[in-house]
Design an enzyme around this catalytic site. Sequence first.
Site, PDB file in Angstrom:
ATOM      1  CG  HIS A 107     -38.646  -6.672   7.452  1.00 15.24           C
ATOM      2  ND1 HIS A 107     -37.497  -6.622   6.708  1.00 15.24           N
ATOM      3  CD2 HIS A 107     -39.336  -5.545   7.168  1.00 15.24           C
ATOM      4  CE1 HIS A 107     -37.478  -5.490   6.005  1.00 15.24           C
ATOM      5  NE2 HIS A 107     -38.590  -4.815   6.272  1.00 15.24           N
ATOM      6  CD  GLU A 115     -42.230  -4.335   3.744  1.00 17.85           C
ATOM      7  OE1 GLU A 115     -42.274  -3.117   3.849  1.00 17.85           O
ATOM      8  OE2 GLU A 115     -41.386  -5.041   4.338  1.00 17.85           O
ATOM      9  N   GLY A 138     -36.141  -0.078  -0.027  1.00 15.43           N
ATOM     10  CA  GLY A 138     -34.916   0.702   0.191  1.00 15.43           C
ATOM     11  C   GLY A 138     -34.452   1.495  -1.017  1.00 15.43           C
ATOM     12  CE  LYS A 182     -36.086  -1.177   6.796  1.00 13.76           C
ATOM     13  NZ  LYS A 182     -35.635  -1.587   5.488  1.00 13.76           N
ATOM     14  CB  SER A 237     -39.335   2.674  -2.515  1.00 12.59           C
ATOM     15  OG  SER A 237     -38.134   1.950  -2.392  1.00 12.59           O
ATOM     16  CD  GLU A 268     -34.174  -4.877   6.173  1.00 21.54           C
ATOM     17  OE1 GLU A 268     -34.267  -4.606   7.378  1.00 21.54           O
ATOM     18  OE2 GLU A 268     -34.279  -4.011   5.269  1.00 21.54           O
ATOM     19  CG  ASN A 276     -39.053  -1.582   9.879  1.00 22.38           C
ATOM     20  OD1 ASN A 276     -38.430  -1.509  10.938  1.00 22.38           O
ATOM     21  ND2 ASN A 276     -38.804  -2.514   8.974  1.00 22.38           N
TER      22      ASN A 276
HETATM   23  C1  PEP Z   1     -39.039  -1.974   4.721  1.00 23.90           C
HETATM   24  O1  PEP Z   1     -37.887  -2.383   4.753  1.00 23.90           O
HETATM   25  O2  PEP Z   1     -39.937  -2.505   5.396  1.00 23.90           O
HETATM   26  C2  PEP Z   1     -39.365  -0.831   3.877  1.00 23.90           C
HETATM   27  C3  PEP Z   1     -40.590  -0.694   3.469  1.00 23.90           C
HETATM   28  O3  PEP Z   1     -38.327   0.024   3.588  1.00 23.90           O
HETATM   29  P1  PEP Z   1     -38.339   1.279   2.584  1.00 23.90           P
HETATM   30  O4  PEP Z   1     -39.597   2.055   2.798  1.00 23.90           O
HETATM   31  O5  PEP Z   1     -37.136   2.018   2.935  1.00 23.90           O
HETATM   32  O6  PEP Z   1     -38.322   0.695   1.201  1.00 23.90           O
END
Ligand code: PEP
Length: 263
Positions: A97, A167, A173, A11, A215, A99, A9
Amino acid sequence: MTNILAVGNWKMNPVKKKDAENLAKDIKKVAQKYKKVTAVLCPPAPYADVVGGALGRVKNLALGAQDMSWQEKGSRTGHVSPLMLKDLGATYAIIGHSELRELGETDEVINKKIRTALLYGITPIVCIGERERDENGFYLGVIHKQIESALQGVLKKDFSSIIFAYEPIWAIGKSARDAMTPHDLYEMSLYIKKTIAGLSSKTIAMNMRVLYGGSVEGENAGALFEGGDVNGFLIGHASIVPSEFESVLENMTAALKRLEKKE
Ligand code: PEP
């Protein structure tokens, strides 16, 4: 284990078309070394075309979207139609997601998007996850509700076309050290499958794919894959750094070998 995914992703990165193209080319080189994992790249919508072109037709590479409209056309300012995604060769779409949920996307809208994706042959990668963990285990109720609502009105025969990406928001993040432990992930994967089984059958639940996101980096990818009982990862920050993405793929592949030996 088949159909192992590393979904990137991107973003809102990068911010130049040429950089998006170069990133896709770099990741293509890397991914071709790890053929047991399918890498799905989800770039920002304006770059889907150029990224799709850079990927070309390689068996273990696919194009995905970060979101998708539940309507195919009409007055939807800023939305991306499933027809547009299909036209560009995208075969996956991240849906729900955290976000976007944070900006007000509801379970109801997410369900509509899932059903639309299925209608157009786009594999929905449905994000679920709790904001925080509480000692009383109320967070499990959050996950249960998200799954139940996502599958509302979906034919049982289509369940296996949906991928859930677990997630937990608290793990997104950060760094590998702040991600879930393989043991906790194993328990969540089991819980997700039990919830799906309760809405369908054990056989259907066992055939569904569950990813983990939050992460994931090269450092923790192997242990999470080996011990977490997941079909792969949804990867944020590590997906836009080719060397880190390669490390994730490399560690997943090594973990897969260890799992196959145990079978
Ligand atoms: C995400 O936002 O879908 C995600 C997994 O981000 P990160 O790997 O940076 O935690």
